[in-house]
Design a protein around this motif. Structure first.
Motif, PDB file in Angstrom:
ATOM      1  N   ARG A   1      63.923  -3.814 -77.873  1.00 20.59           N
ATOM      2  CA  ARG A   1      63.875  -2.343 -77.852  1.00 20.59           C
ATOM      3  C   ARG A   1      63.499  -1.798 -76.478  1.00 20.59           C
ATOM      4  NH1 ARG A   1      61.469   0.214 -83.415  1.00 20.59           N
ATOM      5  NH2 ARG A   1      63.114  -0.556 -84.804  1.00 20.59           N
ATOM      6  N   ALA A   2      62.719  -2.560 -75.750  1.00 19.81           N
ATOM      7  CA  ALA A   2      62.246  -2.076 -74.451  1.00 19.81           C
ATOM      8  C   ALA A   2      63.323  -2.119 -73.372  1.00 19.81           C
ATOM      9  CB  ALA A   2      61.040  -2.903 -73.996  1.00 19.81           C
ATOM     10  N   VAL A   3      64.396  -2.827 -73.624  1.00 15.31           N
ATOM     11  CA  VAL A   3      65.439  -3.022 -72.611  1.00 15.31           C
ATOM     12  C   VAL A   3      66.688  -2.232 -73.003  1.00 15.31           C
ATOM     13  CG1 VAL A   3      66.926  -4.693 -71.459  1.00 15.31           C
ATOM     14  CG2 VAL A   3      64.567  -5.313 -72.043  1.00 15.31           C
ATOM     15  N   GLY A   4      67.046  -1.265 -72.168  1.00 17.03           N
ATOM     16  CA  GLY A   4      68.209  -0.436 -72.442  1.00 17.03           C
ATOM     17  C   GLY A   4      69.446  -0.895 -71.704  1.00 17.03           C
ATOM     18  N   VAL A   5      70.551  -0.263 -72.019  1.00 18.24           N
ATOM     19  CA  VAL A   5      71.834  -0.594 -71.396  1.00 18.24           C
ATOM     20  C   VAL A   5      71.777  -0.387 -69.884  1.00 18.24           C
ATOM     21  CG1 VAL A   5      74.265   0.087 -71.237  1.00 18.24           C
ATOM     22  CG2 VAL A   5      73.179  -0.170 -73.483  1.00 18.24           C
ATOM     23  N   ASP A   6      71.164   0.710 -69.447  1.00 19.59           N
ATOM     24  CA  ASP A   6      71.065   0.989 -68.006  1.00 19.59           C
ATOM     25  C   ASP A   6      70.355  -0.145 -67.273  1.00 19.59           C
ATOM     26  OD1 ASP A   6      72.391   3.459 -67.809  1.00 19.59           O
ATOM     27  OD2 ASP A   6      70.634   4.510 -68.584  1.00 19.59           O
ATOM     28  N   ALA A   7      69.240  -0.614 -67.854  1.00 22.80           N
ATOM     29  CA  ALA A   7      68.467  -1.678 -67.210  1.00 22.80           C
ATOM     30  C   ALA A   7      69.278  -2.961 -67.124  1.00 22.80           C
ATOM     31  CB  ALA A   7      67.165  -1.915 -67.969  1.00 22.80           C
ATOM     32  N   ILE A   8      69.993  -3.277 -68.201  1.00 25.34           N
ATOM     33  CA  ILE A   8      70.810  -4.495 -68.208  1.00 25.34           C
ATOM     34  C   ILE A   8      71.902  -4.409 -67.150  1.00 25.34           C
ATOM     35  CG2 ILE A   8      72.423  -5.886 -69.569  1.00 25.34           C
ATOM     36  CD1 ILE A   8      70.838  -4.919 -72.080  1.00 25.34           C
ATOM     37  N   ALA A   9      72.606  -3.284 -67.123  1.00 24.64           N
ATOM     38  CA  ALA A   9      73.706  -3.113 -66.170  1.00 24.64           C
ATOM     39  C   ALA A   9      73.207  -3.187 -64.728  1.00 24.64           C
ATOM     40  CB  ALA A   9      74.416  -1.789 -66.424  1.00 24.64           C
ATOM     41  N   THR A  10      72.094  -2.525 -64.456  1.00 24.88           N
ATOM     42  CA  THR A  10      71.543  -2.516 -63.095  1.00 24.88           C
ATOM     43  C   THR A  10      71.120  -3.916 -62.674  1.00 24.88           C
ATOM     44  OG1 THR A  10      70.779  -0.237 -63.343  1.00 24.88           O
ATOM     45  CG2 THR A  10      69.745  -1.559 -61.614  1.00 24.88           C
TER      46      THR A  10
END
Length: 207
Positions: free
Chosen positions: A41-50
């Motif tokens: 839950r703490a990891v969003g799509v933006d963080a993964i992509a970046t």
């Protein structure tokens, strides 16, 4: 230098360079690391992509949604876990008690690693609410399989109450992973795991 030599040199240089991972693989590998380290839950799509060096457009070209990525992550963790399990007990076929002890000793070895954050699917079970979504189904299916495997080992060991022993072993296994997050390994409750496993086995095999 002849064209043939130039071509051969170019091929040799190219062979030394590892192939760049596909964008999808890069996103997936990055997500696996972030999910395990920080939680789903703490990891969003933006963080993964970046972190993967790409963007949201590439993410959604690779995965229809974050949930689809999470399911794939959990499926891979499940495959890896049961490969680890089979490796831990495989050489002791025909000696179920030794298999149980070897399995838990292998767990101790894993949990003692400094980067261990517990069981990935167990962590997901804590984060995900109960429901019929795909993520919950993967987690529940995995836990049922672990429970059944432990019960089968208990039956093979001729335990007086194999189902009860299997469930008790499951409680020890789950507790060991979560205890690792709160206590140091060397002098924490993990030190009591193997004696507890052996005491349970003795109690269920006593006549």
């Amino acid at each position: 230098m002849s064209a043939e030599k130039v071509s051969a040199a170019a091929l040799e240089a190219g062979a030394e360079k590892p192939a760049k991972p596909r964008v999808r693989d890069r996103i997936f590998d990055t997500a696996c690391e972030l999910f395990y380290r920080h939680g789903i839950r703490a990891v969003g799509v933006d963080a993964i992509a970046t972190e993967a060096g790409t963007n949201k457009m590439s993410f959604y070209r690779s995965f229809p949604s974050k949930d689809d990525l999470v399911v794939e992550y959990l499926r891979e963790q499940e495959r890896d876990y049961f490969e680890w399990w089979d490796g831990a007990v495989g050489a002791l076929e025909g000696d179920p008690r030794a298999q149980i002890e070897a399995l838990f000793q292998a767990q101790v070895d894993v949990v003692m690693e400094s980067d261990c954050r517990g069981c990935a699917l167990g962590n997901a079970a804590v984060e995900m609410p109960n429901g019929d979504n795909a993520v919950s189904q993967v987690v529940r299916g995995y836990k049922r399989e672990v429970r059944e495997r432990l019960r089968n080992l208990a039956r093979a060991a001729n335990a007086r109450d194999a189902d009860q022993l299997g469930d008790a072993l499951l409680l020890l296994m789950e507790g060991a992973y979560f205890t690792r997050l709160a206590f140091p390994c060397v002098n924490g409750p993990m030190a009591a795991l193997m004696p507890a496993v052996r005491a349970l086995l003795d109690a269920h095999q006593a006549r």
